[in-house]
Design a protein around this motif. Structure first.
Motif, PDB file in Angstrom:
ATOM      1  N   GLN A   1       0.826  -1.211   0.000  1.00  0.00           N
ATOM      2  CA  GLN A   1       0.000   0.000   0.000  1.00  0.00           C
ATOM      3  C   GLN A   1       0.855   1.252   0.000  1.00  0.00           C
ATOM      4  OE1 GLN A   1      -2.625  -0.791   3.249  1.00  0.00           O
ATOM      5  NE2 GLN A   1      -3.804  -2.226   1.997  1.00  0.00           N
ATOM      6  N   TRP A   2       2.096   1.090   0.478  1.00  0.00           N
ATOM      7  CA  TRP A   2       2.997   2.233   0.565  1.00  0.00           C
ATOM      8  C   TRP A   2       4.255   1.985  -0.266  1.00  0.00           C
ATOM      9  CZ3 TRP A   2       2.913   7.010   2.882  1.00  0.00           C
ATOM     10  CH2 TRP A   2       1.822   7.269   3.736  1.00  0.00           C
ATOM     11  N   VAL A   3       4.703   3.028  -0.953  1.00  0.00           N
ATOM     12  CA  VAL A   3       6.006   2.980  -1.617  1.00  0.00           C
ATOM     13  C   VAL A   3       6.811   4.193  -1.155  1.00  0.00           C
ATOM     14  CG1 VAL A   3       5.265   1.700  -3.675  1.00  0.00           C
ATOM     15  CG2 VAL A   3       5.053   4.194  -3.650  1.00  0.00           C
ATOM     16  N   ALA A   4       8.148   4.095  -1.273  1.00  0.00           N
ATOM     17  CA  ALA A   4       8.980   5.205  -0.805  1.00  0.00           C
ATOM     18  C   ALA A   4      10.268   5.274  -1.595  1.00  0.00           C
ATOM     19  CB  ALA A   4       9.307   5.014   0.679  1.00  0.00           C
ATOM     20  N   CYS A   5      10.831   6.487  -1.627  1.00  0.00           N
ATOM     21  CA  CYS A   5      12.164   6.634  -2.242  1.00  0.00           C
ATOM     22  C   CYS A   5      12.900   7.798  -1.606  1.00  0.00           C
ATOM     23  CB  CYS A   5      12.057   6.858  -3.752  1.00  0.00           C
ATOM     24  SG  CYS A   5      11.440   8.486  -4.206  1.00  0.00           S
ATOM     25  N   ALA A   6      14.231   7.730  -1.693  1.00  0.00           N
ATOM     26  CA  ALA A   6      15.078   8.902  -1.437  1.00  0.00           C
ATOM     27  C   ALA A   6      15.438   9.414  -2.813  1.00  0.00           C
ATOM     28  CB  ALA A   6      16.332   8.477  -0.684  1.00  0.00           C
ATOM     29  N   SER A   7      15.574  10.729  -2.949  1.00  0.00           N
ATOM     30  CA  SER A   7      15.728  11.214  -4.315  1.00  0.00           C
ATOM     31  C   SER A   7      16.416  12.567  -4.391  1.00  0.00           C
ATOM     32  CB  SER A   7      14.342  11.320  -4.956  1.00  0.00           C
ATOM     33  OG  SER A   7      14.433  11.784  -6.279  1.00  0.00           O
ATOM     34  N   THR A   8      17.029  12.811  -5.560  1.00  0.00           N
ATOM     35  CA  THR A   8      17.509  14.158  -5.867  1.00  0.00           C
ATOM     36  C   THR A   8      16.435  14.909  -6.665  1.00  0.00           C
ATOM     37  OG1 THR A   8      18.635  13.303  -7.844  1.00  0.00           O
ATOM     38  CG2 THR A   8      19.962  13.528  -5.834  1.00  0.00           C
ATOM     39  N   GLY A   9      15.256  14.368  -6.759  1.00  0.00           N
ATOM     40  CA  GLY A   9      14.116  15.115  -7.301  1.00  0.00           C
ATOM     41  C   GLY A   9      13.344  14.452  -8.428  1.00  0.00           C
TER      42      GLY A   9
ATOM     43  N   ILE B   1      13.851  13.801   0.546  1.00  0.00           N
ATOM     44  CA  ILE B   1      14.750  14.568  -0.330  1.00  0.00           C
ATOM     45  C   ILE B   1      15.684  15.439   0.511  1.00  0.00           C
ATOM     46  CG2 ILE B   1      13.397  14.672  -2.473  1.00  0.00           C
ATOM     47  CD1 ILE B   1      12.132  17.238  -1.410  1.00  0.00           C
ATOM     48  N   PRO B   2      16.869  15.748  -0.024  1.00  0.00           N
ATOM     49  CA  PRO B   2      17.788  16.601   0.732  1.00  0.00           C
ATOM     50  C   PRO B   2      17.267  18.038   0.800  1.00  0.00           C
ATOM     51  CG  PRO B   2      18.734  15.980  -1.414  1.00  0.00           C
ATOM     52  CD  PRO B   2      17.436  15.262  -1.294  1.00  0.00           C
ATOM     53  N   ASP B   3      17.189  18.559   1.991  1.00  0.00           N
ATOM     54  CA  ASP B   3      16.615  19.894   2.209  1.00  0.00           C
ATOM     55  C   ASP B   3      17.371  20.964   1.410  1.00  0.00           C
ATOM     56  OD1 ASP B   3      15.060  21.885   3.302  1.00  0.00           O
ATOM     57  OD2 ASP B   3      16.370  22.164   5.044  1.00  0.00           O
ATOM     58  N   GLY B   4      16.646  21.687   0.577  1.00  0.00           N
ATOM     59  CA  GLY B   4      17.224  22.817  -0.158  1.00  0.00           C
ATOM     60  C   GLY B   4      18.138  22.429  -1.301  1.00  0.00           C
TER      61      GLY B   4
ATOM     62  N   THR C   1      19.952  16.778   5.306  1.00  0.00           N
ATOM     63  CA  THR C   1      21.135  15.994   4.943  1.00  0.00           C
ATOM     64  C   THR C   1      21.222  15.997   3.418  1.00  0.00           C
ATOM     65  OG1 THR C   1      22.168  13.797   5.061  1.00  0.00           O
ATOM     66  CG2 THR C   1      19.784  13.833   5.001  1.00  0.00           C
ATOM     67  N   ASP C   2      22.167  15.226   2.873  1.00  0.00           N
ATOM     68  CA  ASP C   2      22.257  15.134   1.410  1.00  0.00           C
ATOM     69  C   ASP C   2      21.541  13.868   0.920  1.00  0.00           C
ATOM     70  OD1 ASP C   2      23.975  13.188   2.270  1.00  0.00           O
ATOM     71  OD2 ASP C   2      25.806  14.143   1.520  1.00  0.00           O
ATOM     72  N   PHE C   3      21.631  13.592  -0.385  1.00  0.00           N
ATOM     73  CA  PHE C   3      20.951  12.407  -0.938  1.00  0.00           C
ATOM     74  C   PHE C   3      21.420  11.134  -0.239  1.00  0.00           C
ATOM     75  CE2 PHE C   3      21.301   8.780  -3.860  1.00  0.00           C
ATOM     76  CZ  PHE C   3      19.961   8.575  -4.181  1.00  0.00           C
TER      77      PHE C   3
ATOM     78  N   HIS D   1      32.171  13.413  -0.842  1.00  0.00           N
ATOM     79  CA  HIS D   1      31.145  14.352  -0.403  1.00  0.00           C
ATOM     80  C   HIS D   1      30.742  15.143  -1.646  1.00  0.00           C
ATOM     81  CE1 HIS D   1      28.850  17.087   2.002  1.00  0.00           C
ATOM     82  NE2 HIS D   1      29.424  18.082   1.344  1.00  0.00           N
ATOM     83  N   ALA D   2      29.537  14.892  -2.157  1.00  0.00           N
ATOM     84  CA  ALA D   2      29.175  15.403  -3.488  1.00  0.00           C
ATOM     85  C   ALA D   2      28.723  16.853  -3.447  1.00  0.00           C
ATOM     86  CB  ALA D   2      28.074  14.533  -4.070  1.00  0.00           C
ATOM     87  N   GLU D   3      29.185  17.612  -4.433  1.00  0.00           N
ATOM     88  CA  GLU D   3      28.788  19.013  -4.566  1.00  0.00           C
ATOM     89  C   GLU D   3      28.767  19.394  -6.043  1.00  0.00           C
ATOM     90  OE1 GLU D   3      26.926  21.515  -3.488  1.00  0.00           O
ATOM     91  OE2 GLU D   3      27.836  20.962  -1.575  1.00  0.00           O
ATOM     92  N   THR D   4      27.593  19.684  -6.581  1.00  0.00           N
ATOM     93  CA  THR D   4      27.488  20.177  -7.962  1.00  0.00           C
ATOM     94  C   THR D   4      26.154  20.891  -8.137  1.00  0.00           C
ATOM     95  OG1 THR D   4      27.234  19.544 -10.299  1.00  0.00           O
ATOM     96  CG2 THR D   4      26.699  17.842  -8.691  1.00  0.00           C
TER      97      THR D   4
END
Ligand code: F0G
Length: 451
Positions: free
Chosen positions: A148-156, A177-180, A202-204, A312-315
């Motif tokens: 009934q539920w699905v979920a993901c972490a995502s960059t959008g 999702i990572p805030d901001g 946090t980040d992705f 530590h990713a930054e782009t």
């Protein structure tokens, strides 16, 4: 519509561990013995091909479905259902994904130093990114399995896609999702399509860590790209690409690399196409990363790909702001067996390439533009020859990150960053909006000066 006469057990799929090779594993995301990722295999294909059909019959069948009005035939994913795990038709959630165009990019070809260049634009999917092709498969599986539920972490993009497919299929969805750190357009999609959307501080990679524990404790089905059904759906982009090229493989396919599932899916599809006799040679599949989010490039350069070096990713290409990609082993296998390579590109190279793709009347989001930026480097290195055929996979629509585009054209994208010095090459592409008095003469004068 021609359908295969009977379904035989040659279509049955199994889960196999990519590390220890154990097969027929239970429905999980990692091998319980060695913790490696799983992939879907079709053991019966060895003897008789999918549903007992050979490549020529499948090509004809898939093409015939293009004139069908049935939703699953109109889907550019389910049109290829013989090479996908079987899911009952009543459970399939489709928004008519796939069916994306290939565009010629003559100016980009010239700028890269090759004779011709094509782009398969996966941003032309229903939610504006390539994620829809994988999501239709995995969300349908979730529904068929009774979740009934699905979920993901995502960059959008995954979150936008999952939210849409979940709602269409009557499932509830949770997005982390990572805030901001994702574009407003993508965030707005997930809200609009009805997901519970949580911005974690946090980040992705941090979002993935939290979600992995949540799905262990709750009856929630994980729709991140470690999900092997996602990879199966994404495979169809390669089948469609080859069909569009009359089954003539290009010399090179270039894809952006984030969590590294897309490159894995393209490679799996091409491996299967070769196994089934659709094509006789593999295109070289190369993966491009942003310099600030380059774990695969670093791992290949520093230890020959033996061990992943997380970064530590930054782009500014936020879609691929990923430091610890889950599918790195699968991607590396694809790069090695196809003879492809990895490369990294700078922030200004990404911005320039994005503007060049935009100026062809096509456009894409920043993460997709790493493909053109990377191609330029591969041509300079002699890895891509000027007369070779190249297809870039553009993964996201230009409207996904309008903020980036506006800042670029206003000339302030790199303000306050360490890249400010390098931005001279971008100036010819900047087209800031002009403000004029509402006067006919003023507009005519402008036209004349621009002619
Ligand atoms: N391009 C775009 C536009 C993406 O959104 C992503 C990944 C990639 C490329 C990289 O693909 O992860 O298969 O290597 N976006 C994910 C997301 C991670 O959550 O939307 P990959």
């Amino acid at each position: 519509m021609t359908e295969p006469a009977t379904k035989t057990d040659v279509s049955v799929s199994q889960l196999k561990c990519i590390g220890c090779g154990r097969t027929a594993l239970p429905d999980r995301f990692r091998c319980e013995t060695c913790r490696d990722l799983l992939e879907i295999v079709f053991p019966g294909w060895e003897q008789a091909g999918p549903y007992g059909l050979d490549a020529a019959s499948l090509k004809k069948l898939w093409l015939s479905r293009k004139s069908s009005f049935e939703p699953i035939d109109q889907s550019g994913v389910w049109r290829f259902r013989e090479v996908l795990p079987e899911i009952a038709e009543a459970k399939i959630i489709t928004i008519r994904e796939g069916n994306t165009p290939i565009y010629e990019l003559p100016h980009c070809a010239k700028s890269a130093g090759i004779q011709s260049l094509h782009a398969k634009h996966q941003g032309m999917n229903p939610t504006g990114s390539f994620k829809d092709t994988g999501m239709t498969a995995a969300a349908s599986f979730a529904r068929a399995a009774g979740y009934q539920w699905v979920a993901c972490a995502s960059t959008g993009n995954t979150s936008a896609s999952m939210a849409a497919y979940a709602s269409r299929g009557g499932l509830r969805s949770l997005v982390l999702i990572p805030d901001g750190k994702i574009s407003w357009g993508k965030l707005s999609q997930s809200l609009d399509y009805g997901a519970i959307t949580v911005q974690l501080k946090t980040d992705f990679d941090g979002c993935v860590r939290v979600l992995n524990e949540v799905v262990e404790r709750m009856p929630v089905y994980l729709l991140n790209s470690v999900n092997p059904y996602r990879v199966e759906g994404q495979k169809t982009a390669a089948f469609e690409l080859l069909e569009q090229r009359r089954w003539e493989p290009p010399d090179h396919i270039i894809v952006p690399g984030g969590n590294l599932a897309n490159s894995s899916a393209m490679g799996k599809a091409l491996r299967e196409m070769k196994q089934l006799g659709f094509i006789s040679r593999l295109p070289k599949i190369s993966v491009m990363q942003a310099e600030g989010a380059n774990p695969l490039v670093r791992s290949v350069r520093e230890n020959g790909g033996e061990k992943l070096i997380p970064v530590h990713a930054e782009t500014m290409a936020t879609a691929i702001r990923i430091g610890n990609p889950a599918s790195w082993k699968k991607a590396l296998r694809v790069i090695r067996e196809s003879g492809g390579t990895v490369e990294q590109v700078s922030e200004t190279e990404i911005a320039l390439a994005k503007a060049e793709i935009g100026a062809e009347g096509v456009g894409c989001e920043p993460a997709s533009a790493v493909t053109l930026a990377g191609l330029k480097k591969l041509v300079k290195q002699g890895f891509v020859k000027p007369n070779e055929t190249v297809v870039l996979v553009l993964t996201g629509h230009t409207l996904k990150d309008a903020d980036f585009t506006l800042k670029f054209h206003r000339g302030d994208l790199f303000d306050g960053t360490r890249y400010q010095e390098e931005t001279r090459s971008l100036k010819p592409f900047e087209r800031s909006p002009l403000v004029l008095e509402p006067s006919v003469d003023a507009v005519i004068k402008l036209l004349q000066s621009a002619a």
